[in-house]
Design an enzyme around this catalytic site. Sequence first.
Site, PDB file in Angstrom:
ATOM      1  N   ASP A  14       0.851  -1.193   0.000  1.00 31.74           N
ATOM      2  CA  ASP A  14       0.000   0.000   0.000  1.00 31.74           C
ATOM      3  C   ASP A  14       0.887   1.244   0.000  1.00 31.74           C
ATOM      4  O   ASP A  14       2.112   1.141  -0.160  1.00 31.74           O
ATOM      5  CB  ASP A  14      -1.012  -0.034   1.153  1.00 31.74           C
ATOM      6  CG  ASP A  14      -0.378   0.210   2.521  1.00 31.74           C
ATOM      7  OD1 ASP A  14       0.865   0.308   2.602  1.00 31.74           O
ATOM      8  OD2 ASP A  14      -1.131   0.302   3.512  1.00 31.74           O
TER       9      ASP A  14
ATOM     10  N   GLY B 110       1.571  -1.073   6.327  1.00 38.36           N
ATOM     11  CA  GLY B 110       2.166  -0.433   7.493  1.00 38.36           C
ATOM     12  C   GLY B 110       2.592  -1.441   8.546  1.00 38.36           C
ATOM     13  O   GLY B 110       3.721  -1.436   9.027  1.00 38.36           O
TER      14      GLY B 110
ATOM     15  N   GLY C 260       1.612  -4.906   8.071  1.00 38.85           N
ATOM     16  CA  GLY C 260       1.524  -6.235   7.457  1.00 38.85           C
ATOM     17  C   GLY C 260       0.234  -6.944   7.816  1.00 38.85           C
ATOM     18  O   GLY C 260      -0.081  -8.010   7.267  1.00 38.85           O
ATOM     19  N   VAL C 261      -0.533  -6.351   8.726  1.00 41.93           N
ATOM     20  CA  VAL C 261      -1.733  -7.031   9.224  1.00 41.93           C
ATOM     21  C   VAL C 261      -2.872  -6.971   8.208  1.00 41.93           C
ATOM     22  O   VAL C 261      -3.400  -8.008   7.784  1.00 41.93           O
ATOM     23  CB  VAL C 261      -2.183  -6.439  10.581  1.00 41.93           C
ATOM     24  CG1 VAL C 261      -3.514  -7.045  11.012  1.00 41.93           C
ATOM     25  CG2 VAL C 261      -1.130  -6.696  11.643  1.00 41.93           C
ATOM     26  N   GLY C 262      -3.244  -5.772   7.801  1.00 39.07           N
ATOM     27  CA  GLY C 262      -4.392  -5.646   6.898  1.00 39.07           C
ATOM     28  C   GLY C 262      -4.190  -6.377   5.587  1.00 39.07           C
ATOM     29  O   GLY C 262      -5.092  -7.057   5.082  1.00 39.07           O
TER      30      GLY C 262
ATOM     31  N   HIS D   6       6.461 -25.570   8.597  1.00 41.42           N
ATOM     32  CA  HIS D   6       5.349 -26.248   9.268  1.00 41.42           C
ATOM     33  C   HIS D   6       3.979 -25.944   8.664  1.00 41.42           C
ATOM     34  O   HIS D   6       3.090 -26.782   8.695  1.00 41.42           O
ATOM     35  CB  HIS D   6       5.316 -25.870  10.755  1.00 41.42           C
ATOM     36  CG  HIS D   6       6.436 -26.476  11.537  1.00 41.42           C
ATOM     37  ND1 HIS D   6       6.474 -26.468  12.919  1.00 41.42           N
ATOM     38  CD2 HIS D   6       7.588 -27.104  11.144  1.00 41.42           C
ATOM     39  CE1 HIS D   6       7.587 -27.069  13.336  1.00 41.42           C
ATOM     40  NE2 HIS D   6       8.282 -27.455  12.273  1.00 41.42           N
TER      41      HIS D   6
ATOM     42  N   ARG E 150       3.709 -34.842   9.554  1.00 39.20           N
ATOM     43  CA  ARG E 150       2.627 -34.465  10.476  1.00 39.20           C
ATOM     44  C   ARG E 150       2.109 -33.064  10.182  1.00 39.20           C
ATOM     45  O   ARG E 150       0.957 -32.739  10.464  1.00 39.20           O
ATOM     46  CB  ARG E 150       3.077 -34.583  11.930  1.00 39.20           C
ATOM     47  CG  ARG E 150       4.103 -33.559  12.359  1.00 39.20           C
ATOM     48  CD  ARG E 150       4.586 -33.819  13.791  1.00 39.20           C
ATOM     49  NE  ARG E 150       5.423 -32.763  14.300  1.00 39.20           N
ATOM     50  CZ  ARG E 150       6.703 -32.586  14.012  1.00 39.20           C
ATOM     51  NH1 ARG E 150       7.306 -33.416  13.171  1.00 39.20           N
ATOM     52  NH2 ARG E 150       7.407 -31.608  14.552  1.00 39.20           N
ATOM     53  N   HIS E 151       2.962 -32.240   9.580  1.00 41.57           N
ATOM     54  CA  HIS E 151       2.544 -30.874   9.253  1.00 41.57           C
ATOM     55  C   HIS E 151       1.559 -30.861   8.084  1.00 41.57           C
ATOM     56  O   HIS E 151       0.686 -30.004   8.019  1.00 41.57           O
ATOM     57  CB  HIS E 151       3.767 -30.010   8.951  1.00 41.57           C
ATOM     58  CG  HIS E 151       4.758 -29.996  10.071  1.00 41.57           C
ATOM     59  ND1 HIS E 151       4.450 -29.508  11.320  1.00 41.57           N
ATOM     60  CD2 HIS E 151       6.031 -30.457  10.143  1.00 41.57           C
ATOM     61  CE1 HIS E 151       5.506 -29.642  12.121  1.00 41.57           C
ATOM     62  NE2 HIS E 151       6.473 -30.223  11.424  1.00 41.57           N
TER      63      HIS E 151
ATOM     64  N   ARG F 147      -1.959 -31.291   9.296  1.00 41.07           N
ATOM     65  CA  ARG F 147      -2.528 -30.073   9.916  1.00 41.07           C
ATOM     66  C   ARG F 147      -2.874 -29.022   8.860  1.00 41.07           C
ATOM     67  O   ARG F 147      -3.893 -28.330   8.985  1.00 41.07           O
ATOM     68  CB  ARG F 147      -1.543 -29.515  10.946  1.00 41.07           C
ATOM     69  CG  ARG F 147      -1.394 -30.474  12.118  1.00 41.07           C
ATOM     70  CD  ARG F 147      -0.188 -30.171  12.968  1.00 41.07           C
ATOM     71  NE  ARG F 147      -0.054 -31.160  14.029  1.00 41.07           N
ATOM     72  CZ  ARG F 147       1.104 -31.451  14.617  1.00 41.07           C
ATOM     73  NH1 ARG F 147       2.213 -30.840  14.259  1.00 41.07           N
ATOM     74  NH2 ARG F 147       1.145 -32.358  15.567  1.00 41.07           N
TER      75      ARG F 147
END
Length: 154
Positions: A9, A67, A69-71, A99, A133-134, A137
């Site tokens: 962004d 900003g 990395g969350v949004g 993993h 095993r990963h 999951r």
Amino acid sequence: MKKLAIGNDHVAVEMKKEIMAYLQEKGYEVINVGTDEEGRFDYPISGYKVAKMVAAGEVDGGVLICGTGVGISLSANKVKGIRCCVCSEPYSAKLSKQHNNTNIIAFGARVVGVELAKMIVDSWLEAEFEGGRHQRRVDMIREIEETQSLGAAE
Ligand code: RB5
């Protein structure tokens, strides 16, 4: 993983340019779908574009920067088949591939400096999914996704 898509962004224009150049110097083909201008640019646009390219197999992986990395990671994770992780250090980036078989890495231009961002990207790109095993999951995550796509009620 040789072909990557990158998105950002308005907060992450400079970091995107630096990370893109860094990856190209390392021999990666990088498709830029983010903004290169300072004007406000909503992160879901590039999060979605990169995610669609990764999900369609047009590129081998994606890098997303806003900003925090969350949004942008939340936006990418809405696309079926995407496992995008926001990381502020290399250890989680590496483990997210080993993993969780993440196919997009995200970070925040307001959170990490460019040298740490390079380390995060390197750790992620150099790591291999370990399967075993990963895999089971990761399959469970996909099953949850399928349930949601069908709109099934619990
Ligand atoms: C933009 O101000 C900011 O909200 C965005 O870059 C990102 O941090 C959102 O998660």
